[in-house]
Scaffold this active site. Sequence first.
Site, PDB file in Angstrom:
ATOM      1  N   LYS A 131      85.944  28.823  30.750  1.00  0.00           N
ATOM      2  CA  LYS A 131      87.233  29.522  30.661  1.00  0.00           C
ATOM      3  C   LYS A 131      87.502  30.302  31.953  1.00  0.00           C
ATOM      4  O   LYS A 131      88.624  30.316  32.469  1.00  0.00           O
ATOM      5  CB  LYS A 131      87.216  30.472  29.458  1.00  0.00           C
ATOM      6  CG  LYS A 131      88.583  31.021  29.106  1.00  0.00           C
ATOM      7  CD  LYS A 131      88.554  31.763  27.779  1.00  0.00           C
ATOM      8  CE  LYS A 131      89.924  32.334  27.465  1.00  0.00           C
ATOM      9  NZ  LYS A 131      89.966  33.032  26.182  1.00  0.00           N
ATOM     10  N   ASP A 132      86.456  30.939  32.478  1.00  0.00           N
ATOM     11  CA  ASP A 132      86.598  31.661  33.740  1.00  0.00           C
ATOM     12  C   ASP A 132      86.903  30.712  34.890  1.00  0.00           C
ATOM     13  O   ASP A 132      87.660  31.039  35.798  1.00  0.00           O
ATOM     14  CB  ASP A 132      85.329  32.466  34.056  1.00  0.00           C
ATOM     15  CG  ASP A 132      85.261  33.766  33.251  1.00  0.00           C
ATOM     16  OD1 ASP A 132      86.238  34.065  32.537  1.00  0.00           O
ATOM     17  OD2 ASP A 132      84.241  34.475  33.342  1.00  0.00           O
ATOM     18  N   SER A 183      80.510  42.773  26.226  1.00  0.00           N
ATOM     19  CA  SER A 183      81.935  42.942  26.461  1.00  0.00           C
ATOM     20  C   SER A 183      82.599  43.566  25.246  1.00  0.00           C
ATOM     21  O   SER A 183      82.211  43.312  24.108  1.00  0.00           O
ATOM     22  CB  SER A 183      82.590  41.585  26.731  1.00  0.00           C
ATOM     23  OG  SER A 183      82.014  40.983  27.859  1.00  0.00           O
ATOM     24  N   HIS A 226      76.074  44.805  30.188  1.00  0.00           N
ATOM     25  CA  HIS A 226      75.169  44.051  29.334  1.00  0.00           C
ATOM     26  C   HIS A 226      74.463  44.908  28.292  1.00  0.00           C
ATOM     27  O   HIS A 226      73.889  44.383  27.346  1.00  0.00           O
ATOM     28  CB  HIS A 226      74.148  43.291  30.186  1.00  0.00           C
ATOM     29  CG  HIS A 226      74.706  42.027  30.746  1.00  0.00           C
ATOM     30  ND1 HIS A 226      75.718  42.007  31.666  1.00  0.00           N
ATOM     31  CD2 HIS A 226      74.426  40.719  30.491  1.00  0.00           C
ATOM     32  CE1 HIS A 226      76.019  40.757  31.963  1.00  0.00           C
ATOM     33  NE2 HIS A 226      75.257  39.956  31.265  1.00  0.00           N
ATOM     34  N   GLU A 264      99.960  49.643  52.655  1.00  0.00           N
ATOM     35  CA  GLU A 264      99.992  48.373  51.950  1.00  0.00           C
ATOM     36  C   GLU A 264     100.523  48.612  50.533  1.00  0.00           C
ATOM     37  O   GLU A 264     100.427  49.704  49.991  1.00  0.00           O
ATOM     38  CB  GLU A 264      98.571  47.793  51.870  1.00  0.00           C
ATOM     39  CG  GLU A 264      98.016  47.378  53.219  1.00  0.00           C
ATOM     40  CD  GLU A 264      98.497  46.012  53.652  1.00  0.00           C
ATOM     41  OE1 GLU A 264      99.615  45.943  54.201  1.00  0.00           O
ATOM     42  OE2 GLU A 264      97.786  45.029  53.447  1.00  0.00           O
TER      43      GLU A 264
END
Lengths: 427, 252
Positions: free
Chosen positions: A242-243, A218, A214, A286
């Site tokens: 959108k997320d 972004s 912040h 894994e």
Amino acid sequence: MSEFKPTNPVIRWIEHRLPIFSFIDHAVGSGYPTPRNLNYWWNYGSLAGIALVIMILTGIMLAMQYTPHQDFAFDSVERIMRDVNYGWLLRYVHMNGSSFFFIVVYIHILRGLYYGSFKEPRELLWIIGVTLLLLMMAASFLGYVLPWGQLSYWAAKVITNMFTAFPIIGEPLVTWLWGGYTVGNPTLNRFYALHYLIPFVIVGVVILHIWALHRFGSSNPVGIEADGPQDKIPFHPYYTVKDLFGLGVFLTLFAALIFFAPNLLGETINYVEANPLVTPAHIVPEWYFLPYYAILRSITFDLWFLSAKLIGVIMMFGSTMILFLVPWLDRSPVRSARFRPWYKWFFWIWVFDVAVLTWVGANPPEPPYLYIGQVGTVWYFAHFLVILPLLSIFEPTKPLPSSIGEPVLKGGGAATAGAAAKPVEKA
Amino acid sequence: MKKLILAAAIVFAGLQAGAAQAAEGKALPARDWSFTGIFGKFDQGAMQRGFQVYQEVCSGCHSLRLIAFRNLEALGFDEDEIKAIAAEYTVEDGPDEEGEMFERPALPSDRIPSPFPNSKAAAASNNGAVPPDLSLMIKARDGGADYVHALLTGYADPPDGVELLDVQNYNLYFPGNLTAMAPPLDEDAVEYADGTPATVEQMASDVVTFLAWAAEPTMEERKRMGIKVILFLLIFTGLLYAVKRKVWADLH
């Protein structure tokens, strides 16, 4: 980006005494201005956060039924699978959740590398992110040991044994880590304690990550800073919705795996209870650890006073640690690979290299896999240590657009050479 | 994006190759099972017959320690039948009020008793090899149901040059081909109550169906729920997409 002005009297009463609503609004609401041109690769940050929440919630519920004892751990997991109401669902979500968490975080990291999100002034944001990756790796390794199957046990043994590579302190260090002279009940107990602890450490570091985010907001696909309010839109409702759509797609794929192929990504032999007397024919980690495993095993030669094992261990840890240095290895003034014709290629070659290392890691360390792994390892490090610094000097970059809004907004300025940047996709 | 998909495909192919390699032995003949696929269900008739094969053949050496008699409800037995099946077994209980352990007939809540008290006793009775527990066998081997079926029907004479010890048997599908398990199934080893001819093939697929259930009794519930969840998520995600377009419409 309007000022936060609640009308509800209860919210106003609380807000006056504890400004928590404006805090939330500023963090992920309409008070957080975001570049208007973020594409779907920017969805993975919030997805990672949701994956973390899913893991913590299912993990806490599993912990209520799990018994961290070498004689009971395996059976307690099977009791969860058979007798606990929806225990099978919790366990499959948690087990496959780690895979999805890594998929999401790896894509999140690749996005950062491709679009140069790590560059000034976001270096610390990046460093905190790499720290999160390391914490995740620790948590998932510790968690993998808990069901106390054959690979749980032998993975714990192989990974902790790596510390014996360190001269002098190696042996006592490993005995200290084990809490005994081999992997046993004390090891399982401490692994469980740490596996429960680390996710909450991750939550704390995630808060730092978002805090640092912040500070400058972004990054974006064009890689230039916003130069006015016309370049930004409020996070809510644009990116919340959108997320959410991205989350729907993510959950659909996740559900397909959980409900129809929950053991696809696991190793069958982990359904055999741990047996210290029987070594499995193939010990593999894994899938998300396979590239590092390939790097570890590609070192088969001693160098001066350094044993092959020690070099392998250093290289393996180094392969992740080197990410810390990326902001200083890649000094190109241009952030986004869209305007870096050479870097774009080297980025995809590096992704391919990691895929090859993953494949090598799943196979036994013998020719031809060994040689392919060695070439892959050299390329992996050369990408960071040689190619990135050289590109910073010699790469002819394309001209940048003059603003974020320019390629997006209709009539938002005369077309320049920089308008080659693709506009944000019309979703 | 295409490159990413390609990379993912390569990774996946690599994992598959690794898994295939771990299995070793001959390639497994793939079979159609009632319980595979997203609508798969366990065939109750096959499970009951398979349980009979387990009781009369396998259970001489192999335990099934994660299954309780009450679980057999899933095979289609009713409460009285399960009580009757359990009562055929004796289990140790106690201590009683005098502090003595005692034996009693098994109850539906008891786990199926194991043939040997511990793995040392199991090894001593089986030339040193411990017969593995079968509760998770189908999940614990690469190839799963196909592998166990192939193993049960895969006994053959050893090729020239392979000398067998007395305790060894040649199997086409066992990793390394030499197994301590003698061929367990002969024609008519059991007499099926429903009159199904007890061929080796029939018994093998029945017992594999039973063991597939034993390895994951919640599979049917999982797949049923999965279909509902996926349908819901597809519709919900479609709605979210519509909302997203609507919200973003004023920006484009």
